[in-house]
Structures are given as C-alpha cells and as structure tokens.
Design a protein around this motif. Structure first.
Motif, PDB file in Angstrom:
ATOM      1  N   LYS A 124       0.836  -1.200   0.000  1.00 29.05           N
ATOM      2  CA  LYS A 124       0.000   0.000   0.000  1.00 29.05           C
ATOM      3  C   LYS A 124       0.874   1.254   0.000  1.00 29.05           C
ATOM      4  O   LYS A 124       0.594   2.224  -0.716  1.00 29.05           O
ATOM      5  CB  LYS A 124      -0.930  -0.012   1.228  1.00 29.05           C
ATOM      6  CG  LYS A 124      -1.859   1.157   1.298  1.00 29.05           C
ATOM      7  CD  LYS A 124      -2.876   1.125   0.195  1.00 29.05           C
ATOM      8  CE  LYS A 124      -3.884   2.231   0.370  1.00 29.05           C
ATOM      9  NZ  LYS A 124      -4.743   2.367  -0.784  1.00 29.05           N
ATOM     10  N   ALA A 125       1.967   1.209   0.766  1.00 23.39           N
ATOM     11  CA  ALA A 125       2.901   2.340   0.796  1.00 23.39           C
ATOM     12  C   ALA A 125       3.508   2.570  -0.583  1.00 23.39           C
ATOM     13  O   ALA A 125       3.670   3.713  -1.015  1.00 23.39           O
ATOM     14  CB  ALA A 125       3.994   2.082   1.837  1.00 23.39           C
ATOM     15  N   ARG A 126       3.829   1.494  -1.269  1.00 30.70           N
ATOM     16  CA  ARG A 126       4.376   1.627  -2.626  1.00 30.70           C
ATOM     17  C   ARG A 126       3.383   2.303  -3.542  1.00 30.70           C
ATOM     18  O   ARG A 126       3.737   3.170  -4.338  1.00 30.70           O
ATOM     19  CB  ARG A 126       4.764   0.255  -3.164  1.00 30.70           C
ATOM     20  CG  ARG A 126       5.359   0.346  -4.581  1.00 30.70           C
ATOM     21  CD  ARG A 126       5.829  -0.961  -5.115  1.00 30.70           C
ATOM     22  NE  ARG A 126       4.678  -1.832  -5.347  1.00 30.70           N
ATOM     23  CZ  ARG A 126       4.752  -3.102  -5.677  1.00 30.70           C
ATOM     24  NH1 ARG A 126       5.943  -3.675  -5.807  1.00 30.70           N
ATOM     25  NH2 ARG A 126       3.692  -3.821  -5.879  1.00 30.70           N
ATOM     26  N   GLU A 127       2.086   1.920  -3.417  1.00 27.32           N
ATOM     27  CA  GLU A 127       1.051   2.554  -4.234  1.00 27.32           C
ATOM     28  C   GLU A 127       0.980   4.044  -3.958  1.00 27.32           C
ATOM     29  O   GLU A 127       0.824   4.847  -4.885  1.00 27.32           O
ATOM     30  CB  GLU A 127      -0.322   1.929  -3.930  1.00 27.32           C
ATOM     31  CG  GLU A 127      -0.510   0.536  -4.446  1.00 27.32           C
ATOM     32  CD  GLU A 127      -1.857  -0.033  -4.001  1.00 27.32           C
ATOM     33  OE1 GLU A 127      -2.798   0.751  -3.723  1.00 27.32           O
ATOM     34  OE2 GLU A 127      -1.950  -1.270  -3.936  1.00 27.32           O
ATOM     35  N   ILE A 128       1.082   4.432  -2.717  1.00 28.15           N
ATOM     36  CA  ILE A 128       1.004   5.834  -2.325  1.00 28.15           C
ATOM     37  C   ILE A 128       2.190   6.624  -2.861  1.00 28.15           C
ATOM     38  O   ILE A 128       2.046   7.755  -3.312  1.00 28.15           O
ATOM     39  CB  ILE A 128       0.909   5.960  -0.781  1.00 28.15           C
ATOM     40  CG1 ILE A 128      -0.406   5.385  -0.301  1.00 28.15           C
ATOM     41  CG2 ILE A 128       1.089   7.400  -0.336  1.00 28.15           C
ATOM     42  CD1 ILE A 128      -0.493   5.189   1.204  1.00 28.15           C
ATOM     43  N   ARG A 129       3.355   5.995  -2.852  1.00 29.96           N
ATOM     44  CA  ARG A 129       4.598   6.675  -3.273  1.00 29.96           C
ATOM     45  C   ARG A 129       4.700   6.849  -4.782  1.00 29.96           C
ATOM     46  O   ARG A 129       5.413   7.716  -5.249  1.00 29.96           O
ATOM     47  CB  ARG A 129       5.808   5.903  -2.769  1.00 29.96           C
ATOM     48  CG  ARG A 129       5.903   5.906  -1.266  1.00 29.96           C
ATOM     49  CD  ARG A 129       6.999   5.024  -0.814  1.00 29.96           C
ATOM     50  NE  ARG A 129       8.172   5.831  -0.538  1.00 29.96           N
ATOM     51  CZ  ARG A 129       9.334   5.344  -0.163  1.00 29.96           C
ATOM     52  NH1 ARG A 129       9.507   4.044  -0.062  1.00 29.96           N
ATOM     53  NH2 ARG A 129      10.332   6.135   0.088  1.00 29.96           N
ATOM     54  N   THR A 130       4.035   6.010  -5.529  1.00 26.35           N
ATOM     55  CA  THR A 130       4.198   6.104  -6.997  1.00 26.35           C
ATOM     56  C   THR A 130       3.154   6.953  -7.643  1.00 26.35           C
ATOM     57  O   THR A 130       2.234   7.411  -7.127  1.00 26.35           O
ATOM     58  CB  THR A 130       4.168   4.708  -7.635  1.00 26.35           C
ATOM     59  OG1 THR A 130       2.959   4.059  -7.279  1.00 26.35           O
ATOM     60  CG2 THR A 130       5.362   3.898  -7.227  1.00 26.35           C
TER      61      THR A 130
END
Length: 161
Positions: A155-161
């Motif tokens: 989920k953090a990766r989704e937010i960062r990209t």
C-alpha cells in the motif's frame, strides 16, 4: 499448497482442504460429520473453546467434499468406515505428503495461519477473518502479523508512486 494439492489424493487431500478451508484445528476437523454441512458451510463446535461456528466452504473444499463418497457419518472416516479417522493416522498421512513435497517445516496448524492470511490478502478486516477460525481479533493480528506488514508495504508503494 499447490504442491500438496498436486500430490495428495482421497481423504488426505480432503483433510488438507478441511484444515485450510475451515481454518480449524485437526482435532475439530476429524470430528466433522456430513450432517454438519448446511447452507454452503460447516457447523463447527470447537473442541478447545466450545465455540459454535458456521464456516463457509471454499471452492476447493466444496469440490473435495463433492468428490468424497459418504461412507460414514464422519466426513473423514477410518478405513473400516466405522468412526472418524484417527488423529495419528491423519497427521501421518499429511506428514507423508509434506515430506514428499519438501514442506516438513509447515505443520497442520500452519493451515490455520494460512487461512487467516488468505482472507487478509483478499482484503478482509480482522472481524471477518476472525469469523472463520473462530479466533479473537488479537489472535488474528498475531497470525497475520508478517503478511500484514507486506500488505501495508505494498500500500505504501502505491502511495509513493
């Protein structure tokens, strides 16, 4: 799980699907009767807690049950069809497959963890996950701790990209 399903047959495969699909302990799975099936699920009374549950069938469990002849009142019956399959017999049969596929590090109880993690990965909240194995939400969080970290990191990766 795929490797186990590829090798196991008969009641060993059914035992695996009951353990994984219901999220219950092996002792409770071995006590399950055909009459416990109701409305696309299983009525379970947990031996350890005494808690009554209704657990929906997974597609794999449903298929395994459909492929199983009813030889006894028990779903997992002994060879003579006079009673339930013994704990020792079931555990040994499952262990034999685990040895064959190189999965001795994963015992029968690990399937309770796996059931909870599958639900977590599908997006279920703790209350929904707890409804299947009949655990407290605190125990659900314990069982899903490692998987939960991965879900949050993705989920953090989704937010960062």
């Amino acid at each position: 799980m795929d490797a186990f399903r590829a090798v196991a047959t008969g009641r060993t495969l059914l035992a695996f699907e009951l353990l994984l699909g219901s999220g219950q302990r092996i002792g409770d799975v071995l006590k399950m009767k055909w009459s416990d099936l109701e409305d696309g699920g299983l009525n379970v009374k947990q031996g350890k807690t005494g808690k009554p549950l209704w657990v929906p069938l997974t597609a794999q469990l449903h298929a395994a049950l459909d492929a199983t002849p009813k030889r006894s009142v028990f779903i997992l019956t002994n060879e003579a069809a006079t009673g339930p399959w013994s704990y020792r017999g079931a555990a040994q049969a499952i262990r034999k497959i685990r040895a064959q596929i190189g999965a001795l590090d994963y015992d029968n109880h690990a399937l309770r963890y796996t059931a909870a993690v599958e639900l977590l990965n599908a997006g279920a909240d703790d209350d929904v996950i707890a409804a299947v194995p009949g655990q407290s939400t605190a125990m659900v969080r314990h069982y899903t701790r490692s998987a939960r970290q991965k879900v949050r990191a993705l989920k953090a990766r989704e937010i960062r990209t």
